[in-house]
Design a protein around this motif. Structure first.
Motif, mmCIF file in Angstrom:
data_model
loop_
_atom_site.group_PDB
_atom_site.id
_atom_site.type_symbol
_atom_site.label_atom_id
_atom_site.label_comp_id
_atom_site.label_asym_id
_atom_site.label_seq_id
_atom_site.Cartn_x
_atom_site.Cartn_y
_atom_site.Cartn_z
ATOM 1 N N ASP A 156 0.800 -1.227 0.000
ATOM 2 C CA ASP A 156 0.000 0.000 0.000
ATOM 3 C C ASP A 156 0.832 1.276 0.000
ATOM 4 O O ASP A 156 0.275 2.369 0.084
ATOM 5 C CB ASP A 156 -0.897 0.026 1.244
ATOM 6 N N ASP A 157 2.140 1.113 -0.034
ATOM 7 C CA ASP A 157 3.001 2.284 0.105
ATOM 8 C C ASP A 157 3.963 2.424 -1.081
ATOM 9 O O ASP A 157 4.284 1.437 -1.738
ATOM 10 C CB ASP A 157 3.816 2.177 1.394
ATOM 11 N N LYS A 159 0.914 2.577 5.392
ATOM 12 C CA LYS A 159 -0.499 2.302 5.695
ATOM 13 C C LYS A 159 -0.639 1.195 6.741
ATOM 14 O O LYS A 159 -1.405 1.318 7.694
ATOM 15 C CB LYS A 159 -1.240 1.930 4.413
ATOM 16 N N GLN A 160 0.124 0.092 6.523
ATOM 17 C CA GLN A 160 0.032 -1.041 7.450
ATOM 18 C C GLN A 160 1.224 -1.109 8.402
ATOM 19 O O GLN A 160 1.106 -1.575 9.523
ATOM 20 C CB GLN A 160 0.008 -2.364 6.668
ATOM 21 N N THR A 161 2.375 -0.680 7.859
ATOM 22 C CA THR A 161 3.610 -0.878 8.613
ATOM 23 C C THR A 161 4.476 0.373 8.550
ATOM 24 O O THR A 161 4.254 1.229 7.683
ATOM 25 C CB THR A 161 4.379 -2.097 8.028
#
Ligand SMILES: [Zn+2]
Length: 443
Positions: free
Chosen positions: A23-24, A140-142
């Motif tokens: 997501d990044d 986004k997640q990490t």
């Protein structure tokens, strides 16, 4: 992960690479393509439209769809082919711009010169990261850790950028040399480079400019000896030196030997003022108190009158090492100031001609005018800021990446680096990757 080769893969300059992981996404460098804008060097303002129309800004159309994923823009160092497009392109991304204090200081200066329309758009957060330190970026997640590892190059506070991702480390090495005897600043941070090498590097993005030169690039200390040898051997006539305005270490040598000659050191030109003042702002200009910097027309003229009267009292350091039209040396060669270059005056080029047709033509015309004035020209008092083939081999071995992506040159030089990689056990096409501008690869 996906790698987008936006710029610097079909030419020297315009550097921009994007890495997408889940997501990044992260941008490495946003540089200008310099040849078409050489003529604008000493101009007051340039607009994004003007630069776009001559193809000087990277074409980021290929990452339109992932624009919202971009979390950060990392800038390796203060050269315009790495940082110069930030003020014209970064506004499209909701992301901070990260670089060492000197790089950020240069960026601020570039932003001040924007026309109003561009200035209003450019609102990215600018984040100064100290050399040899790291920063945490929120994904986004990490979260991602980015390290700015100190490396030697022809300007100060240059970095190898290491981005730690869940898929392994991405190392961005654009530009660097391996200099164990730098004139200013520290040696390369071998310890940090060896550490990431051991932790596991997935991808090494690596400049290939001199991959075809079977050499080791000499230290800046060698250039210092060359400058000393040339300058201290001169007689009483005028001495004019020109070099890269961002090369603070070289300028230090020039100032040191100017003083040893017993001359007052005068700097002439806007770009010298930009880079030297920025170095002083971040506390890295040890010779600042020993020089006068002159950039306005009447100010320059006032001092050139003094030089004309007392040629052997001053050392003139000025812009124009590539023969750029409008630069101070260009105008001196045309007799546009009160100080007239004449017989046996010495012009030292502490630089080499960057081999593009426009530079070569400009420099040839400049030399012709100087020779007509019977000046003595001393060229190539210079050592490069870029790694050569054997430095690259050492670097590759330290980083020990799974994949190598040669960058910052056309196919011929990138192929030379891929061949070097193949000597080191990488399979060309599988692990040593050759791509042009505008490609996407998945690894
Ligand atoms: Zn550079």
């Amino acid at each position: 992960m996906k790698i987008y080769s936006i710029g610097g893969y079909s030419e020297v300059g315009k550097n921009m690479t994007v890495v997408e992981i889940g997501d990044d996404a992260f941008i490495f460098d946003m540089g200008l393509y310099l040849p078409p804008i050489v003529e604008m060097e000493e101009r007051e303002k340039t607009s994004s439209k003007m630069l776009g129309s001559v193809g000087a800004v990277p074409d980021d159309y290929g990452i339109e769809k992932i624009r919202s994923k971009v979390r950060a823009i990392f800038i390796s160092h203060a050269h315009l082919d790495h940082v110069g497009a930030v003020p014209y392109l970064a506004y499209k991304y909701n992301a901070g711009v990260f670089g060492t204090p000197y790089t950020i200081e240069i960026l601020r200066g570039l932003a001040e010169d924007l026309i109003k329309e561009d200035k209003d758009k450019f609102n990215n957060r600018l984040v100064a990261v100290m050399p040899n330190s790291s920063y945490e970026i929120k994904g986004k997640q990490t979260n991602y850790k980015v390290e700015f590892i100190h490396i030697t190059h022809s300007t100060i506070q240059s970095s190898i950028i290491a981005l730690h991702t869940p898929e392994g480390i991405i190392v961005y090495a654009n530009d660097y040399k391996i200099d164990n005897y730098p004139v200013l600043g520290l040696k390369p941070n071998y310890k940090a480079l060896e550490k990431i090498g051991k932790e596991g590097v997935k991808l090494l993005i690596m400049e290939s400019l001199y991959a075809d030169e079977e050499k080791k690039t000499f230290s800046e200390t060698v250039a210092r000896h060359m400058v000393r040898d040339v300058m201290l051997g001169l007689d009483k006539k005028a001495v004019i030196v020109t070099t890269f305005s961002s090369h603070i270490a070289r300028l230090k040598s020039i100032v040191d030997f100017g003083k040893e000659m017993g001359r007052e050191v005068l700097f002439f030109g806007r770009s010298l003022k930009r880079y030297v003042s920025a170095a002083n702002e971040v506390g890295l200009c040890p010779f600042y108190k020993d020089i006068k910097i002159l950039s306005f027309k009447d100010q320059m003229e006032r001092y050139f009158k003094r030089v004309e009267k007392d040629k052997n009292k001053y050392l003139v350091v000025c812009t124009g090492h590539q023969g750029e039209p409008g630069s101070v040396l260009d105008r001196l060669s045309k007799g546009e100031f009160s100080f007239k270059i004449d017989k046996d005056d010495n012009i030292i080029f502490s630089t080499r001609v960057i081999p593009t047709p426009i530079n070569q033509a400009n420099r040839a015309m400049l030399d012709k005018r100087l020779i007509k004035r019977k000046a003595r020209i001393i060229s190539d008092v210079h050592v490069s800021g870029h790694a050569a083939r054997e430095d690259m081999r050492d670097f590759m071995r330290i980083i020990d990446p799974a994949y190598i992506l040669p960058s910052h040159a056309g196919l011929q030089k990138r192929s030379a680096l891929a061949e070097l990689a193949s000597e080191e056990g990488y399979k060309i096409g599988n692990e040593a990757l050759l791509v042009e501008d505008g490609s996407v690869i998945e690894i």
